[in-house]
Scaffold this motif. Structure first.
Motif, PDB file in Angstrom:
ATOM      1  N   CYS A 169      50.868  89.717 -10.741  1.00  0.00           N
ATOM      2  CA  CYS A 169      51.811  90.453  -9.171  1.00  0.00           C
ATOM      3  C   CYS A 169      51.023  91.987  -8.990  1.00  0.00           C
ATOM      4  CB  CYS A 169      53.167  90.449 -10.145  1.00  0.00           C
ATOM      5  SG  CYS A 169      54.297  91.375  -8.634  1.00  0.00           S
ATOM      6  N   ALA A 170      50.737  92.652  -9.760  1.00  0.00           N
ATOM      7  CA  ALA A 170      51.031  94.103  -9.476  1.00  0.00           C
ATOM      8  C   ALA A 170      49.176  94.151  -8.748  1.00  0.00           C
ATOM      9  CB  ALA A 170      50.545  94.668 -10.343  1.00  0.00           C
ATOM     10  N   ALA A 171      48.395  92.641  -8.456  1.00  0.00           N
ATOM     11  CA  ALA A 171      47.371  93.033  -7.859  1.00  0.00           C
ATOM     12  C   ALA A 171      47.554  92.673  -6.555  1.00  0.00           C
ATOM     13  CB  ALA A 171      46.868  92.092  -9.009  1.00  0.00           C
ATOM     14  N   GLU A 172      48.396  91.428  -6.617  1.00  0.00           N
ATOM     15  CA  GLU A 172      48.925  90.945  -4.748  1.00  0.00           C
ATOM     16  C   GLU A 172      49.538  92.696  -4.459  1.00  0.00           C
ATOM     17  OE1 GLU A 172      47.891  88.622  -4.178  1.00  0.00           O
ATOM     18  OE2 GLU A 172      49.117  88.644  -1.677  1.00  0.00           O
ATOM     19  N   ALA A 173      50.754  92.887  -5.009  1.00  0.00           N
ATOM     20  CA  ALA A 173      51.184  94.463  -4.345  1.00  0.00           C
ATOM     21  C   ALA A 173      50.381  95.324  -4.370  1.00  0.00           C
ATOM     22  CB  ALA A 173      52.615  94.454  -5.365  1.00  0.00           C
ATOM     23  N   LEU A 174      49.249  95.705  -4.745  1.00  0.00           N
ATOM     24  CA  LEU A 174      48.429  97.116  -4.520  1.00  0.00           C
ATOM     25  C   LEU A 174      46.662  96.068  -3.607  1.00  0.00           C
ATOM     26  CD1 LEU A 174      47.894  97.757  -8.318  1.00  0.00           C
ATOM     27  CD2 LEU A 174      49.247  98.748  -5.980  1.00  0.00           C
ATOM     28  N   LYS A 175      46.915  94.878  -3.253  1.00  0.00           N
ATOM     29  CA  LYS A 175      45.881  94.574  -2.328  1.00  0.00           C
ATOM     30  C   LYS A 175      45.494  95.695  -1.215  1.00  0.00           C
ATOM     31  CE  LYS A 175      44.453  89.853  -2.848  1.00  0.00           C
ATOM     32  NZ  LYS A 175      45.563  88.710  -2.358  1.00  0.00           N
ATOM     33  N   PRO A 176      46.433  95.573  -0.570  1.00  0.00           N
ATOM     34  CA  PRO A 176      45.901  96.581   1.177  1.00  0.00           C
ATOM     35  C   PRO A 176      45.705  97.866   0.627  1.00  0.00           C
ATOM     36  CG  PRO A 176      48.205  96.430   1.079  1.00  0.00           C
ATOM     37  CD  PRO A 176      47.367  95.304   0.005  1.00  0.00           C
ATOM     38  N   ALA A 177      45.633  98.069  -0.616  1.00  0.00           N
ATOM     39  CA  ALA A 177      45.228  99.441  -1.166  1.00  0.00           C
ATOM     40  C   ALA A 177      43.629 100.463  -0.530  1.00  0.00           C
ATOM     41  CB  ALA A 177      46.099 100.675  -2.364  1.00  0.00           C
ATOM     42  N   GLU A 178      43.594 101.445  -0.166  1.00  0.00           N
ATOM     43  CA  GLU A 178      41.989 101.815   0.175  1.00  0.00           C
ATOM     44  C   GLU A 178      41.247 101.833  -1.065  1.00  0.00           C
ATOM     45  OE1 GLU A 178      41.050 104.764   3.338  1.00  0.00           O
ATOM     46  OE2 GLU A 178      41.387 106.018   1.473  1.00  0.00           O
ATOM     47  N   ARG A 179      41.999 102.324  -2.746  1.00  0.00           N
ATOM     48  CA  ARG A 179      41.613 102.724  -3.726  1.00  0.00           C
ATOM     49  C   ARG A 179      42.945 102.402  -3.875  1.00  0.00           C
ATOM     50  NH1 ARG A 179      39.654 107.509  -2.593  1.00  0.00           N
ATOM     51  NH2 ARG A 179      41.188 108.644  -3.481  1.00  0.00           N
ATOM     52  N   ARG A 180      42.594 101.117  -5.528  1.00  0.00           N
ATOM     53  CA  ARG A 180      43.521 100.352  -6.324  1.00  0.00           C
ATOM     54  C   ARG A 180      44.227 100.695  -7.547  1.00  0.00           C
ATOM     55  NH1 ARG A 180      41.061  96.286  -4.043  1.00  0.00           N
ATOM     56  NH2 ARG A 180      42.187  96.770  -1.878  1.00  0.00           N
ATOM     57  N   ARG A 181      45.080 101.035  -8.622  1.00  0.00           N
ATOM     58  CA  ARG A 181      44.548 101.054 -10.450  1.00  0.00           C
ATOM     59  C   ARG A 181      45.522 100.100 -10.840  1.00  0.00           C
ATOM     60  NH1 ARG A 181      44.590 106.168 -13.122  1.00  0.00           N
ATOM     61  NH2 ARG A 181      42.842 106.407 -12.022  1.00  0.00           N
TER      62      ARG A 181
ATOM     63  N   PRO B  99      55.730  96.049  -9.753  1.00  0.00           N
ATOM     64  CA  PRO B  99      55.656  95.591  -8.912  1.00  0.00           C
ATOM     65  C   PRO B  99      56.685  93.784  -9.651  1.00  0.00           C
ATOM     66  CG  PRO B  99      53.735  96.176  -8.543  1.00  0.00           C
ATOM     67  CD  PRO B  99      54.211  97.179 -10.189  1.00  0.00           C
ATOM     68  N   ILE B 100      56.195  93.541 -10.438  1.00  0.00           N
ATOM     69  CA  ILE B 100      57.038  92.876 -11.568  1.00  0.00           C
ATOM     70  C   ILE B 100      58.867  93.173 -11.265  1.00  0.00           C
ATOM     71  CG2 ILE B 100      56.954  93.454 -13.671  1.00  0.00           C
ATOM     72  CD1 ILE B 100      55.899  89.484 -11.896  1.00  0.00           C
ATOM     73  N   SER B 101      58.661  94.062 -11.232  1.00  0.00           N
ATOM     74  CA  SER B 101      60.181  94.484 -11.888  1.00  0.00           C
ATOM     75  C   SER B 101      61.188  94.146 -11.040  1.00  0.00           C
ATOM     76  CB  SER B 101      60.345  95.740 -12.135  1.00  0.00           C
ATOM     77  OG  SER B 101      60.277  96.947 -10.294  1.00  0.00           O
ATOM     78  N   SER B 102      60.999  93.626  -9.676  1.00  0.00           N
ATOM     79  CA  SER B 102      62.004  93.553  -8.275  1.00  0.00           C
ATOM     80  C   SER B 102      61.588  93.333  -7.179  1.00  0.00           C
ATOM     81  CB  SER B 102      62.584  94.961  -7.991  1.00  0.00           C
ATOM     82  OG  SER B 102      62.601  95.988  -7.755  1.00  0.00           O
ATOM     83  N   PRO B 103      61.707  92.183  -6.243  1.00  0.00           N
ATOM     84  CA  PRO B 103      60.872  91.781  -5.092  1.00  0.00           C
ATOM     85  C   PRO B 103      61.048  93.616  -4.564  1.00  0.00           C
ATOM     86  CG  PRO B 103      62.880  90.460  -5.372  1.00  0.00           C
ATOM     87  CD  PRO B 103      63.280  91.103  -7.189  1.00  0.00           C
ATOM     88  N   GLY B 104      62.701  93.919  -4.101  1.00  0.00           N
ATOM     89  CA  GLY B 104      62.274  95.217  -4.170  1.00  0.00           C
ATOM     90  C   GLY B 104      61.136  96.144  -4.729  1.00  0.00           C
ATOM     91  N   ASP B 105      60.539  96.365  -5.349  1.00  0.00           N
ATOM     92  CA  ASP B 105      59.962  97.249  -6.549  1.00  0.00           C
ATOM     93  C   ASP B 105      58.322  96.560  -5.751  1.00  0.00           C
ATOM     94  OD1 ASP B 105      59.711  99.408  -7.240  1.00  0.00           O
ATOM     95  OD2 ASP B 105      58.926  99.011  -9.161  1.00  0.00           O
ATOM     96  N   PHE B 106      58.254  95.555  -5.027  1.00  0.00           N
ATOM     97  CA  PHE B 106      57.172  95.019  -5.242  1.00  0.00           C
ATOM     98  C   PHE B 106      56.525  95.486  -3.288  1.00  0.00           C
ATOM     99  CE2 PHE B 106      54.636  91.486  -2.888  1.00  0.00           C
ATOM    100  CZ  PHE B 106      53.534  91.390  -3.993  1.00  0.00           C
ATOM    101  N   GLU B 107      57.726  95.452  -3.377  1.00  0.00           N
ATOM    102  CA  GLU B 107      57.680  95.458  -1.320  1.00  0.00           C
ATOM    103  C   GLU B 107      57.180  97.056  -1.354  1.00  0.00           C
ATOM    104  OE1 GLU B 107      57.149  93.222   0.459  1.00  0.00           O
ATOM    105  OE2 GLU B 107      57.363  95.046   1.936  1.00  0.00           O
ATOM    106  N   SER B 108      58.191  97.521  -2.372  1.00  0.00           N
ATOM    107  CA  SER B 108      57.755  99.599  -2.188  1.00  0.00           C
ATOM    108  C   SER B 108      56.357  99.768  -2.253  1.00  0.00           C
ATOM    109  CB  SER B 108      58.880 100.489  -3.185  1.00  0.00           C
ATOM    110  OG  SER B 108      59.489  99.556  -3.138  1.00  0.00           O
ATOM    111  N   VAL B 109      55.624  98.913  -3.677  1.00  0.00           N
ATOM    112  CA  VAL B 109      54.632  99.205  -3.705  1.00  0.00           C
ATOM    113  C   VAL B 109      53.361  99.104  -2.603  1.00  0.00           C
ATOM    114  CG1 VAL B 109      52.469  98.578  -5.500  1.00  0.00           C
ATOM    115  CG2 VAL B 109      54.841  99.051  -6.324  1.00  0.00           C
ATOM    116  N   HIS B 110      54.008  97.400  -2.326  1.00  0.00           N
ATOM    117  CA  HIS B 110      52.857  97.042  -0.983  1.00  0.00           C
ATOM    118  C   HIS B 110      53.238  97.955  -0.596  1.00  0.00           C
ATOM    119  CE1 HIS B 110      51.654  93.751   1.686  1.00  0.00           C
ATOM    120  NE2 HIS B 110      51.110  93.078   1.405  1.00  0.00           N
TER     121      HIS B 110
END
Ligand code: KIV
Ligand code: ZN
Length: 380
Positions: A82-94, A47-58
């Motif tokens: 940043c990863a925690a933010e991107a993963l927030k909506p996940a049912e299960r996150r790692r 997620p931190i690598s680019s806004p696009g990657d953040f968006e994809s993970v989210h």
């Protein structure tokens, strides 16, 4: 303990293949197919690598259900947040965090002492645990690291809260016996090793990624990090379909299961190849165009009498239609007769012999004799 978790990193390490760039829709398409295939964890990006990657993970974290979504980070506060933010909506996150462990990486890349790197790793795990109780720690370049240091790192990060320990052979340097022993040694020498799942992550620089991964599994790993078609940095990562089918076909040896629906392997292989533009070599194990094709007379004769004479995988197990008989100059009478009869032709012995002679003459002039050629042949 007889389950091997499939951690798919097609969308992270796979997407790092030179020349590959997937857009959001393509990632979502692959992500859905991976869920359908039955993978346990999807590494959706960095997620931190680019806004696009953040968006994809989210987006993948929002859309995909019934699977753990994972985001990669360095052992750095802003990456983890940043990863925690991107993963927030996940049912299960790692959260997957870590840093290098070999002397090469410590000296040349990180410019840190062993103790400094260890401290940084422990702090990263503690921070990641504030966002999720599923934290994986990677020890980059484990394949070339000193075991005594690895024992210290693993014990410390498990104490700090890591639940999965990734032991990457980042440079594809190890051999299967060494990688197997590395897991066996880690598991027996680290006092709290029973508190974590150990994971294989191999690269294919010497063509040993699948063998190394299976070695790691024999040594005690219960998670494998893989990509569809083995795409990834340089020579690629371990191929998902090869490991899954090896565990399946050689269940007698491994005694282990995965949750993969093997019948969907060929379809996802084609999808990933089309979307990434990374062609699958014809002779690629499990999913290559030639994997269930027979062209020599001796093999065709055997397969036509009984498929298992030359095939250890029933093609329908991976979603392929059937074994193929390819007519070439190496084919025999049995193969020719079989294809002619599939096309509705049957000839008396003498006429067939004549056609077989014509067939060999024709076959010597081309790589394959197709159905169109056979229609011409029978007119002679
Ligand atoms: O190959 C590697 O070491 C990696 C890590 C970032 C997990 O891809
Ligand atoms: Zn990697």
């Amino acid at each position: 303990m007889n389950q091997v978790h499939i951690f798919d990193t097609t969308l992270r390490d796979g997407e790092q293949s030179p020349g590959v760039r997937l857009n959001m829709d393509q990632k979502l398409q692959i992500g859905r197919a991976l869920v359908d295939l039955g993978v346990n964890i999807i590494e959706a990006g960095f997620p931190i690598s680019s806004p696009g990657d953040f968006e994809s993970v989210h987006t993948l974290a929002t859309e995909l259900k019934g699977v753990t979504i994972c985001g990669l980070t360095r052992a750095v506060t802003k990456d983890i947040e940043c990863a925690a933010e991107a993963l927030k909506p996940a049912e299960r996150r790692r959260i997957h965090t870590g840093l290098g462990v070999s002397e090469n990486h410590l000296v040349n890349k990180l410019r840190m002492t062993e103790d400094q790197a260890l401290e940084k790793g422990v702090a990263a795990v503690k921070l990641a645990r504030q966002f999720t109780d599923d934290v994986e720690y990677f020890m980059e370049d484990s394949g070339r690291a000193k075991k005594e240091y690895l024992y210290r790192v693993v014990e410390a990060v498990i104490s700090a809260g890591a639940t999965v320990i990734n032991v990457p052979d980042t440079t594809g340097y190890t051999t299967p016996d060494e990688y197997q022993q590395l897991f066996a040694d880690l598991i027996s020498n680290v006092p709290n090793s029973d508190k974590a799942v150990f994971s294989c992550h191999c690269h294919n620089d010497l063509g040993m990624a699948t063998a190394n991964t299976l070695g790691g599994v024999i040594g005690g790993a219960r998670q494998v990090e893989v990509t569809v078609n083995g795409i990834g940095e340089r020579a690629g990562n371990t191929s998902l379909e090869e490991v899954v089918m090896a565990l399946h076909i050689r269940e007698d040896k491994f005694g282990l299961e995965t949750s993969i629906d093997t019948k969907k392997l060929l379809a996802i292989s084609k999808m990933v190849s089309e979307l990434t533009g990374m062609l699958v070599q014809r002779n690629k194990a499990v999913v290559g165009a030639n994997a269930y094709a027979h062209s020599s007379g001796i093999h065709q004769d055997g397969v036509l009498k009984e498929r298992s004479t030359y095939e250890i995988i029933d093609p329908s197990l991976v979603g392929a239609e059937k074994s193929e008989i390819i007519l070439t100059a190496r084919s025999g009478r049995h193969g020719l007769k079989h294809r002619l009869s599939e096309l509705g032709f049957s000839f008396p012995a003498e006429r067939f012999e004549e056609l077989y002679t014509y067939f060999l003459e024709m076959a010597d002039t081309r790589t394959e004799v197709g159905d169109g050629d056979l229609y011409e042949l029978v007119k002679k």
